[in-house]
Design a protein around this motif. Structure first.
Motif, PDB file in Angstrom:
ATOM      1  N   ARG A  37       0.837  -1.201   0.000  1.00  0.00           N
ATOM      2  CA  ARG A  37       0.000   0.000   0.000  1.00  0.00           C
ATOM      3  C   ARG A  37       0.875   1.256   0.000  1.00  0.00           C
ATOM      4  O   ARG A  37       2.064   1.198   0.271  1.00  0.00           O
ATOM      5  N   GLY A  38       0.252   2.385  -0.299  1.00  0.00           N
ATOM      6  CA  GLY A  38       0.980   3.648  -0.302  1.00  0.00           C
ATOM      7  C   GLY A  38       1.988   3.742  -1.424  1.00  0.00           C
ATOM      8  O   GLY A  38       3.050   4.356  -1.265  1.00  0.00           O
ATOM      9  N   SER A  39       1.685   3.166  -2.580  1.00  0.00           N
ATOM     10  CA  SER A  39       2.668   3.129  -3.672  1.00  0.00           C
ATOM     11  C   SER A  39       2.987   4.523  -4.207  1.00  0.00           C
ATOM     12  O   SER A  39       4.095   4.765  -4.690  1.00  0.00           O
ATOM     13  N   THR A  40       2.042   5.459  -4.131  1.00  0.00           N
ATOM     14  CA  THR A  40       2.301   6.809  -4.632  1.00  0.00           C
ATOM     15  C   THR A  40       3.438   7.457  -3.870  1.00  0.00           C
ATOM     16  O   THR A  40       4.301   8.129  -4.452  1.00  0.00           O
ATOM     17  N   VAL A  41       3.467   7.254  -2.565  1.00  0.00           N
ATOM     18  CA  VAL A  41       4.497   7.865  -1.724  1.00  0.00           C
ATOM     19  C   VAL A  41       5.727   6.976  -1.612  1.00  0.00           C
ATOM     20  O   VAL A  41       6.864   7.437  -1.715  1.00  0.00           O
ATOM     21  N   PHE A  42       5.523   5.671  -1.400  1.00  0.00           N
ATOM     22  CA  PHE A  42       6.637   4.796  -1.052  1.00  0.00           C
ATOM     23  C   PHE A  42       7.071   3.852  -2.181  1.00  0.00           C
ATOM     24  O   PHE A  42       8.066   3.144  -2.029  1.00  0.00           O
ATOM     25  N   GLY A  43       6.347   3.838  -3.308  1.00  0.00           N
ATOM     26  CA  GLY A  43       6.658   2.882  -4.363  1.00  0.00           C
ATOM     27  C   GLY A  43       8.066   3.023  -4.917  1.00  0.00           C
ATOM     28  O   GLY A  43       8.799   2.037  -5.056  1.00  0.00           O
ATOM     29  N   LYS A  44       8.462   4.241  -5.256  1.00  0.00           N
ATOM     30  CA  LYS A  44       9.793   4.458  -5.820  1.00  0.00           C
ATOM     31  C   LYS A  44      10.873   4.115  -4.797  1.00  0.00           C
ATOM     32  O   LYS A  44      11.911   3.533  -5.136  1.00  0.00           O
ATOM     33  N   TRP A  45      10.625   4.464  -3.549  1.00  0.00           N
ATOM     34  CA  TRP A  45      11.584   4.140  -2.486  1.00  0.00           C
ATOM     35  C   TRP A  45      11.764   2.626  -2.374  1.00  0.00           C
ATOM     36  O   TRP A  45      12.897   2.142  -2.288  1.00  0.00           O
ATOM     37  N   ARG A  46      10.671   1.868  -2.380  1.00  0.00           N
ATOM     38  CA  ARG A  46      10.776   0.411  -2.299  1.00  0.00           C
ATOM     39  C   ARG A  46      11.598  -0.143  -3.454  1.00  0.00           C
ATOM     40  O   ARG A  46      12.462  -1.006  -3.282  1.00  0.00           O
ATOM     41  N   THR A  47      11.317   0.359  -4.665  1.00  0.00           N
ATOM     42  CA  THR A  47      12.012  -0.123  -5.856  1.00  0.00           C
ATOM     43  C   THR A  47      13.514   0.118  -5.755  1.00  0.00           C
ATOM     44  O   THR A  47      14.315  -0.733  -6.175  1.00  0.00           O
ATOM     45  N   GLU A  48      13.901   1.254  -5.196  1.00  0.00           N
ATOM     46  CA  GLU A  48      15.319   1.588  -5.091  1.00  0.00           C
ATOM     47  C   GLU A  48      15.995   0.885  -3.924  1.00  0.00           C
ATOM     48  O   GLU A  48      17.159   0.479  -4.018  1.00  0.00           O
ATOM     49  N   LEU A 133      20.349  -4.198  11.541  1.00  0.00           N
ATOM     50  CA  LEU A 133      19.582  -2.959  11.583  1.00  0.00           C
ATOM     51  C   LEU A 133      20.412  -1.798  11.033  1.00  0.00           C
ATOM     52  O   LEU A 133      19.908  -0.962  10.278  1.00  0.00           O
ATOM     53  N   ARG A 134      21.695  -1.778  11.370  1.00  0.00           N
ATOM     54  CA  ARG A 134      22.571  -0.721  10.857  1.00  0.00           C
ATOM     55  C   ARG A 134      22.727  -0.850   9.336  1.00  0.00           C
ATOM     56  O   ARG A 134      22.687   0.142   8.613  1.00  0.00           O
ATOM     57  N   GLY A 135      22.894  -2.076   8.851  1.00  0.00           N
ATOM     58  CA  GLY A 135      23.007  -2.277   7.405  1.00  0.00           C
ATOM     59  C   GLY A 135      21.744  -1.872   6.677  1.00  0.00           C
ATOM     60  O   GLY A 135      21.796  -1.265   5.600  1.00  0.00           O
ATOM     61  N   TYR A 136      20.597  -2.198   7.268  1.00  0.00           N
ATOM     62  CA  TYR A 136      19.326  -1.802   6.665  1.00  0.00           C
ATOM     63  C   TYR A 136      19.203  -0.277   6.632  1.00  0.00           C
ATOM     64  O   TYR A 136      18.769   0.293   5.623  1.00  0.00           O
ATOM     65  N   HIS A 137      19.573   0.390   7.714  1.00  0.00           N
ATOM     66  CA  HIS A 137      19.494   1.854   7.775  1.00  0.00           C
ATOM     67  C   HIS A 137      20.356   2.482   6.672  1.00  0.00           C
ATOM     68  O   HIS A 137      19.924   3.424   5.995  1.00  0.00           O
ATOM     69  N   ARG A 138      21.551   1.960   6.490  1.00  0.00           N
ATOM     70  CA  ARG A 138      22.443   2.513   5.464  1.00  0.00           C
ATOM     71  C   ARG A 138      21.854   2.349   4.068  1.00  0.00           C
ATOM     72  O   ARG A 138      22.000   3.219   3.208  1.00  0.00           O
ATOM     73  N   ALA A 139      21.182   1.231   3.834  1.00  0.00           N
ATOM     74  CA  ALA A 139      20.650   0.956   2.498  1.00  0.00           C
ATOM     75  C   ALA A 139      19.331   1.653   2.232  1.00  0.00           C
ATOM     76  O   ALA A 139      19.094   2.153   1.127  1.00  0.00           O
ATOM     77  N   ALA A 140      18.455   1.701   3.237  1.00  0.00           N
ATOM     78  CA  ALA A 140      17.079   2.120   3.003  1.00  0.00           C
ATOM     79  C   ALA A 140      16.738   3.503   3.543  1.00  0.00           C
ATOM     80  O   ALA A 140      15.758   4.105   3.099  1.00  0.00           O
ATOM     81  N   ILE A 141      17.526   4.016   4.484  1.00  0.00           N
ATOM     82  CA  ILE A 141      17.194   5.291   5.119  1.00  0.00           C
ATOM     83  C   ILE A 141      18.227   6.374   4.821  1.00  0.00           C
ATOM     84  O   ILE A 141      17.884   7.495   4.427  1.00  0.00           O
ATOM     85  N   GLU A 142      19.482   6.040   5.002  1.00  0.00           N
ATOM     86  CA  GLU A 142      20.536   7.052   4.873  1.00  0.00           C
ATOM     87  C   GLU A 142      20.518   7.797   3.540  1.00  0.00           C
ATOM     88  O   GLU A 142      20.662   9.031   3.521  1.00  0.00           O
ATOM     89  N   PRO A 237       6.983  14.642  -6.475  1.00  0.00           N
ATOM     90  CA  PRO A 237       7.741  13.398  -6.452  1.00  0.00           C
ATOM     91  C   PRO A 237       8.476  13.250  -5.132  1.00  0.00           C
ATOM     92  O   PRO A 237       9.018  14.224  -4.597  1.00  0.00           O
ATOM     93  N   VAL A 238       8.506  12.026  -4.590  1.00  0.00           N
ATOM     94  CA  VAL A 238       8.969  11.824  -3.239  1.00  0.00           C
ATOM     95  C   VAL A 238      10.458  12.057  -3.078  1.00  0.00           C
ATOM     96  O   VAL A 238      10.891  12.869  -2.277  1.00  0.00           O
ATOM     97  N   PHE A 239      11.266  11.365  -3.878  1.00  0.00           N
ATOM     98  CA  PHE A 239      12.706  11.490  -3.737  1.00  0.00           C
ATOM     99  C   PHE A 239      13.268  12.062  -5.038  1.00  0.00           C
ATOM    100  O   PHE A 239      13.866  11.383  -5.855  1.00  0.00           O
ATOM    101  N   THR A 240      13.066  13.352  -5.210  1.00  0.00           N
ATOM    102  CA  THR A 240      13.431  14.017  -6.453  1.00  0.00           C
ATOM    103  C   THR A 240      14.911  14.358  -6.463  1.00  0.00           C
ATOM    104  O   THR A 240      15.431  14.920  -5.519  1.00  0.00           O
ATOM    105  N   GLU A 241      15.580  14.037  -7.539  1.00  0.00           N
ATOM    106  CA  GLU A 241      16.958  14.456  -7.728  1.00  0.00           C
ATOM    107  C   GLU A 241      16.981  15.759  -8.533  1.00  0.00           C
ATOM    108  O   GLU A 241      16.064  16.034  -9.308  1.00  0.00           O
ATOM    109  N   PRO A 242      18.036  16.586  -8.360  1.00  0.00           N
ATOM    110  CA  PRO A 242      18.103  17.815  -9.149  1.00  0.00           C
ATOM    111  C   PRO A 242      18.020  17.507 -10.632  1.00  0.00           C
ATOM    112  O   PRO A 242      18.635  16.577 -11.114  1.00  0.00           O
ATOM    113  N   GLY A 243      17.228  18.280 -11.348  1.00  0.00           N
ATOM    114  CA  GLY A 243      17.020  18.004 -12.759  1.00  0.00           C
ATOM    115  C   GLY A 243      17.139  19.251 -13.596  1.00  0.00           C
ATOM    116  O   GLY A 243      17.710  20.253 -13.175  1.00  0.00           O
TER     117      GLY A 243
END
Length: 324
Positions: A37-48, A133-142, A237-243
């Motif tokens: 659920r919440g693919s509009t907000v979290f979908g791109k994050w999950r994919t990455e 938990l630290r490895g997950y944080h580095r990959a998914a949060i940091e 867009p949730v996690f927008t990079e400079p464009g």
């Protein structure tokens, strides 16, 4: 339904967290990782995020079920409004008394399939869990921390205005729709019926990027009371990079617009401060938002603009925003 009973003393002790809490975001994001659920907000994050993970998911799943209760010790409490950074939080987690770990794991349920892989309070299994938990944080949060912090700062700007306009009661009334202030009780949508009396301890309000639909509180009523609630996500867009939008930022007027936004302002205030029309202020804000330089949230009949870390860095000549 969650009902938080508050006295006048509790109202005087309501406070906002100063920034995102690294462990709350890490644990709650693990729920979002396994939730479609919440693919509009979290979908791109999950994919990455998923391709960057290795064996962390299996180890973390032992303590963090897809929904419902997870042990309180995973998100250490503190008395102040300054949340833990990731390393400090990990150290507090590592020092959790073994008896508390065993007691909270018993609440988690011995019948769960993953229960046999959960740390039992001994140093070695707990250390493996913390490493995961630290490895997950580095990959998914940091990689997304600046965006997470920008969302929390935008929420804080709205709550701060409510506090200045009408005090603690107005602040509580301004919280997202799933939370309702009906003095002297703060009600919230919640998976189970729960009564929580603050008993003069006050309440810490902790906005969270990865909290979704309903707020979260500690199961243990003796812990310092904290209400973790979901921020309102913008439609950008949730996690927008400079464009390529950055090329459109050239010009004195737009630079002025960016600078006067400062700690937050509405479109009307922006027009007044920058000396432009309301329509022009709205158009400039739209371009700045597309460029990832400001964050915009609707609040009542108006919208509130705040700087993102990228916008703040641009104004400082490229100096990075201090993150923790």
């Amino acid at each position: 339904m969650l009902r938080i009973h508050m006295s006048g003393v509790d109202l005087s002790k309501v406070r906002m967290a100063t920034r995102p809490d690294a462990l709350w975001e890490t644990i709650l994001s693990f729920h979002r990782l396994r939730d479609r659920r919440g693919s509009t907000v979290f979908g791109k994050w999950r994919t990455e995020a998923r391709p960057r993970l290795k064996g962390e998911v299996r180890l973390l799943a032992a303590l963090i079920p897809p929904r419902g209760y997870f042990p309180d010790f995973l998100t250490p409490s503190q008395e102040s409004s300054e949340p833990y950074g990731i390393e400090t939080g990990m150290e507090v987690l590592r020092n959790t008394p073994p008896a508390r770990i065993r007691a909270e794991l018993a609440l988690l349920g011995a019948g769960r399939r993953e229960a046999g892989r959960a740390p039992d309070g001994r140093a070695e299994p707990l250390g493996r869990f913390i490493d995961a938990l630290r490895g997950y944080h580095r990959a998914a949060i940091e990689p997304y921390w600046s965006h997470i912090r920008a969302s929390i700062e935008a929420d804080r700007a709205i709550r701060g205005r409510a506090l200045l306009d009408g005090g603690a009661e107005e602040l509580l009334a301004s919280l997202p729709p799933m939370i309702r202030w009906r003095a002297p009780v703060l009600e919230a949508d919640y998976p189970v019926d729960r009564e929580l009396s603050l008993d003069g301890r006050g309440l810490l309000l902790q906005p969270s990027y990865f909290c979704r639909v309903t707020p979260v509180v500690y199961r243990d009523p003796q812990l310092p009371p904290v209400l973790v609630y979901p921020v309102t996500h913008s439609h950008a867009p949730v996690f927008t990079e400079p464009g390529p939008w950055l090329g459109r930022l050239l010009g004195n007027t737009r630079s002025t617009v960016l600078s006067v936004i400062g700690n937050g302002c509405t479109t009307s205030e922006l027009a007044l401060r920058a000396g432009v029309s309301l329509a022009s202020a709205s158009q400039h804000a739209c371009v700045l938002r597309e460029a990832g330089l400001i964050h915009t949230l609707r609040h009542g009949s108006s919208v509130l603009h705040t700087l993102t870390p990228l916008g703040g860095s641009l104004l400082r000549g490229g100096a990075p925003l201090a993150l923790s």
